[in-house]
Motif scaffolding. Structure first.
Motif, short mmCIF file in Angstrom:
data_model
loop_
_atom_site.label_atom_id
_atom_site.label_comp_id
_atom_site.label_asym_id
_atom_site.label_seq_id
_atom_site.Cartn_x
_atom_site.Cartn_y
_atom_site.Cartn_z
N LEU A 104 -9.99 -7.00 -2.66
CA LEU A 104 -8.77 -6.21 -2.88
C LEU A 104 -7.70 -7.00 -3.62
O LEU A 104 -6.84 -6.42 -4.28
N THR A 105 -7.78 -8.32 -3.50
CA THR A 105 -6.75 -9.13 -4.17
C THR A 105 -6.93 -9.14 -5.68
O THR A 105 -6.00 -9.49 -6.41
N SER A 106 -8.12 -8.72 -6.17
CA SER A 106 -8.35 -8.70 -7.61
C SER A 106 -7.66 -7.50 -8.28
O SER A 106 -7.59 -7.44 -9.51
N LEU A 107 -7.14 -6.55 -7.49
CA LEU A 107 -6.45 -5.39 -8.07
C LEU A 107 -5.25 -5.82 -8.93
O LEU A 107 -4.92 -5.16 -9.91
N LYS A 108 -4.61 -6.91 -8.54
CA LYS A 108 -3.45 -7.39 -9.29
C LYS A 108 -3.81 -7.68 -10.75
O LYS A 108 -2.99 -7.47 -11.65
N PHE A 109 -5.03 -8.16 -10.96
CA PHE A 109 -5.41 -8.57 -12.31
C PHE A 109 -5.95 -7.40 -13.13
O PHE A 109 -6.23 -7.54 -14.31
N GLU A 110 -6.07 -6.22 -12.49
CA GLU A 110 -6.55 -5.03 -13.17
C GLU A 110 -5.45 -4.00 -13.38
O GLU A 110 -5.54 -3.14 -14.26
N ASN A 111 -4.38 -4.09 -12.56
CA ASN A 111 -3.31 -3.09 -12.61
C ASN A 111 -2.00 -3.79 -12.27
O ASN A 111 -1.85 -4.38 -11.20
N ASP A 112 -1.02 -3.71 -13.20
CA ASP A 112 0.26 -4.40 -12.98
C ASP A 112 1.07 -3.80 -11.84
O ASP A 112 2.08 -4.38 -11.43
N ALA A 113 0.64 -2.64 -11.34
CA ALA A 113 1.38 -2.03 -10.22
C ALA A 113 1.13 -2.76 -8.91
O ALA A 113 1.83 -2.52 -7.92
N PHE A 114 0.13 -3.65 -8.88
CA PHE A 114 -0.20 -4.38 -7.66
C PHE A 114 0.33 -5.81 -7.74
O PHE A 114 0.51 -6.37 -8.81
N GLU A 115 0.62 -6.37 -6.57
CA GLU A 115 1.02 -7.76 -6.47
C GLU A 115 0.46 -8.34 -5.18
O GLU A 115 0.32 -7.64 -4.17
N ASN A 116 0.07 -9.61 -5.22
CA ASN A 116 -0.45 -10.30 -4.04
C ASN A 116 0.66 -11.07 -3.35
O ASN A 116 1.62 -11.52 -3.98
N ALA A 117 0.51 -11.24 -2.07
CA ALA A 117 1.42 -12.07 -1.28
C ALA A 117 0.68 -12.50 -0.03
O ALA A 117 -0.27 -11.84 0.41
N SER A 118 1.09 -13.62 0.52
CA SER A 118 0.45 -14.12 1.74
C SER A 118 1.45 -14.92 2.55
O SER A 118 2.51 -15.30 2.04
N VAL A 119 1.10 -15.15 3.80
CA VAL A 119 1.93 -15.97 4.68
C VAL A 119 1.27 -17.34 4.79
O VAL A 119 0.08 -17.46 5.09
N GLU A 120 2.06 -18.38 4.52
CA GLU A 120 1.52 -19.74 4.52
C GLU A 120 1.00 -20.13 5.90
O GLU A 120 1.57 -19.76 6.93
N PHE A 121 -0.11 -20.89 5.90
CA PHE A 121 -0.74 -21.33 7.15
C PHE A 121 -0.80 -22.85 7.15
O PHE A 121 -1.25 -23.48 6.19
#
Length: 327
Positions: A104-121
């Motif tokens: 699902l994280t690859s959607l960002k690279f296929e559609n500019d409407a998506f963005e990834n984010a995460s919480v640091e561990f």
């Protein structure tokens, strides 16, 4: 919080859209009595969300695509997110979704409407830092946590081997992204700190200028007050001096007028003027205008004549009289 007028716990400026509805699929509604599995519960809630959502809705999805076979669940999650991002009826204005499916994280690279984010561990403390890494996809820390909790090392290594080099490369790339993000965040933090310091210095400069202006104004006021007091004191000292000078000038003027009139009288007398009986003359030593009752006995300048006021008669010489009282 925005609708209630509460302060948003974020750096300014904070801008939030006015969503028409907040719709969520969070938690697990599996039930033996209702014949619902985890996956079935998610599907029922997702159907309810899409039935109520539109382009002004905020949709929150927890663990998209879980509860079933990973490949199919991941494909279903991709299809759902791509539908929601289109907006309209059954779509959403903004969607926030959490997932453990890396595809699902690859959607960002296929559609500019998506963005990834995460919480640091924090892998050392085995605990989240709750620092949001915007633009960086999350990576699974299951094997690191297992190793940190003391699972047999050969089991952990066997699991790593089964993943192959591809997943290791992905995790390594994500780690590099996290490192770059921390560097950028630190740099941004330093820049923001400098900006805050500059803002503080600007405020101090404005305050200092204001204080200097007030001090100058106060100093000017004190100078003006001192000058005014000095002028008033000098004026008070000059008042009696000016009055005395005016008095002396008036006396000198009167003496000059008297002397002039005396000269004029002497001139008249020398020219043959004599007061006639019944006329009035001024006698300075008596400070009175008196009626002539007896003319001068001779044409001499010191000849005697008699003047009268009331019942009193006085003999005076021509040198003692004036034709009229001085003004």
């Amino acid at each position: 919080m925005s609708r209630a007028g509460l302060a948003i716990p974020a750096d300014a400026p904070v801008q939030l859209p006015a969503y028409s509805a907040v719709l969520a699929d969070i938690g697990d509604e599996q039930s033996l009595s209702a014949n619902l599995s985890t996956f079935s519960g998610h599907l029922r809630r997702i159907q309810a969300v899409r039935a109520a959502s539109d382009s002004r809705s905020l949709v929150l999805l927890d663990e998209v695509g879980t509860g079933t076979e990973p490949v199919e669940g991941s494909a279903l999650g991709v299809a759902l997110l791509e539908t929601l991002v289109k907006g309209g009826r059954g779509g959403a204005g903004f969607t926030m979704a959490t997932t453990h499916h890396s595809s699902l994280t690859s959607l960002k690279f296929e559609n500019d409407a998506f963005e990834n984010a995460s919480v640091e561990f924090d892998e050392q403390k085995l605990a989240p830092t709750y620092r949001l890494l915007w633009g960086v996809p999350g990576r699974s820390n299951a094997l690191n946590i297992a190793a940190g909790l003391g699972l047999d090392p050969f089991l952990v290594q066997a699991a790593r081997d089964s993943l192959g080099t591809g997943q290791a490369a992905v995790d390594s790339t994500i780690m590099e992204l996290e490192g770059l993000k921390r560097t950028v965040t630190a740099d941004n933090g330093a820049v923001q700190q400098l900006q805050r310091q500059m803002a503080t210095l600007r405020r101090k400069l404005v305050s200092s200028r204001h204080d200097v202006a007030q001090s100058q104004a106060s100093l000017q006021l004190r100078k003006t007050e001192a000058i005014t007091k000095a002028v008033q004191a000098t004026r008070q000292q000059l008042i009696p001096i000016i009055a005395q000078q005016e008095k002396e000038a008036s006396a000198r003027k009167q003496e000059a007028q008297k002397a002039q009139e005396v000269e004029q009288h002497k001139k008249l007398v020398s020219q043959g003027w004599r007061p006639a009986v019944g006329s009035t003359v001024y006698v300075p030593r008596l400070n009175a205008s008196l009626k002539v009752v007896k003319a001068p006995s001779s044409p001499a300048e010191d000849a005697m004549l008699v003047v009268q006021k009331g019942f009193m008669q006085v003999s005076v010489s021509m040198n003692e009289i004036q034709k009229r009282k001085p003004k």
